[in-house]
Design an enzyme around this catalytic site. Sequence first.
Site, PDB file in Angstrom:
ATOM      1  N   TYR A 153       9.703 -30.837 -35.473  1.00  0.00           N
ATOM      2  CA  TYR A 153      10.272 -30.555 -34.153  1.00  0.00           C
ATOM      3  C   TYR A 153      11.430 -29.563 -34.264  1.00  0.00           C
ATOM      4  O   TYR A 153      11.457 -28.548 -33.560  1.00  0.00           O
ATOM      5  CB  TYR A 153      10.748 -31.869 -33.540  1.00  0.00           C
ATOM      6  CG  TYR A 153      11.178 -31.776 -32.096  1.00  0.00           C
ATOM      7  CD1 TYR A 153      10.234 -31.637 -31.087  1.00  0.00           C
ATOM      8  CD2 TYR A 153      12.520 -31.858 -31.744  1.00  0.00           C
ATOM      9  CE1 TYR A 153      10.622 -31.567 -29.752  1.00  0.00           C
ATOM     10  CE2 TYR A 153      12.913 -31.800 -30.424  1.00  0.00           C
ATOM     11  CZ  TYR A 153      11.970 -31.661 -29.430  1.00  0.00           C
ATOM     12  OH  TYR A 153      12.359 -31.600 -28.109  1.00  0.00           O
TER      13      TYR A 153
ATOM     14  N   ASN B 277       1.577 -17.874 -27.369  1.00  0.00           N
ATOM     15  CA  ASN B 277       0.664 -17.676 -26.231  1.00  0.00           C
ATOM     16  C   ASN B 277       1.428 -17.480 -24.925  1.00  0.00           C
ATOM     17  O   ASN B 277       1.065 -16.637 -24.103  1.00  0.00           O
ATOM     18  CB  ASN B 277      -0.285 -18.872 -26.098  1.00  0.00           C
ATOM     19  CG  ASN B 277      -1.352 -18.868 -27.172  1.00  0.00           C
ATOM     20  OD1 ASN B 277      -1.627 -17.839 -27.779  1.00  0.00           O
ATOM     21  ND2 ASN B 277      -1.948 -20.027 -27.418  1.00  0.00           N
TER      22      ASN B 277
END
Length: 307
Positions: free
Chosen positions: A139, A93
């Site tokens: 992560y 995004n």
Amino acid sequence: MRRILVTGGAGFLGSHLVLKLLSNGNHVTVLDDLCTGVRSNVPAGADFIQADVCEPLTGEYDDIYHLACAASPDKYQAQPLQTLRTNFLGTTNVLELARRCRASVLFTSTSEVYGDPQVSPQSEGYWGNVNSFGPRSCYDEGKRVSESLCYSYADCHQVRIRIARIFNTYGPRMAPDDGRVVSNFLVQALRNLPVTIYGDGSQTRSLCYVDDQIRGLLALLQAEGANLEAPANIGNPHEMTVKEIAKAALRICGSSSKLDYRPLPKDDPARRCPDIQRAKDWFGWEPRVSVEEGLQLTADYFRGILN
Ligand code: UDP
């Protein structure tokens, strides 16, 4: 005046970055879902949007600093799917927004892309030793795919990107319950509670003071030249064992806390130390604040909020 978006701007690093950007005369918008950040971290003078970076982003910006993602192992492992989504969807995004408004993007990657490194210090040319199937992989692999997205948006859509691989950073406004080594040790020392060392404390980390880190991020985004799209380590090459960090925390706090040895978490990297030659050569950065001085300033901060 530049129009700047800081995702994750209500977090520890974000809040320091936003202050600096405001004081340099920029118009700053913070986007944060407050999953680990806090509203009171957002300085007066910045616009605030409470939203998840995984939702489509709008707006017109010149620069985007993309920090959004829980960074403490305790926090990112508590919500592994959200950690993965934040990286893949969130970074997509951000890059789509940058493509639309021709903004530059600074992505905050991590020393975790090196996993449990087999070489030390770690230079950016080292490809790492990451376990893709374990508690840290949400992560580590999330940040790796984010780097890959940055590469591909630069390649396919000519988005101007910069990638900072951040090594352990600490300072005032860390959350006292963050779970990380510096916040845990200083808070435990100040409260005269046992200092929790995971494993035998022989694993190493290299601690960078927040002001140095922020100076590095700003310099990296501004730097011009060939190859600057490649990742750059930003951290302090002063390597310490966790036991040495514990002893420094006790000394600085004047504490009589005992050391309390606990099991080592799975996949906890044994060594971590940045090679910062690239940052020195490419944008003239190196840390200035000693660990002694930085821990002192951070202890003063925790003393203030604990009282
Ligand atoms: N650690 C520790 N006691 C604590 C918190 C952390 O011994 O109370 C150790 C942890 O096992 C790791 C190092 O300190 O080896 C740094 O941990 P942190 O959570 O700050 O971040 P990491 O560098 O592992 O991402």
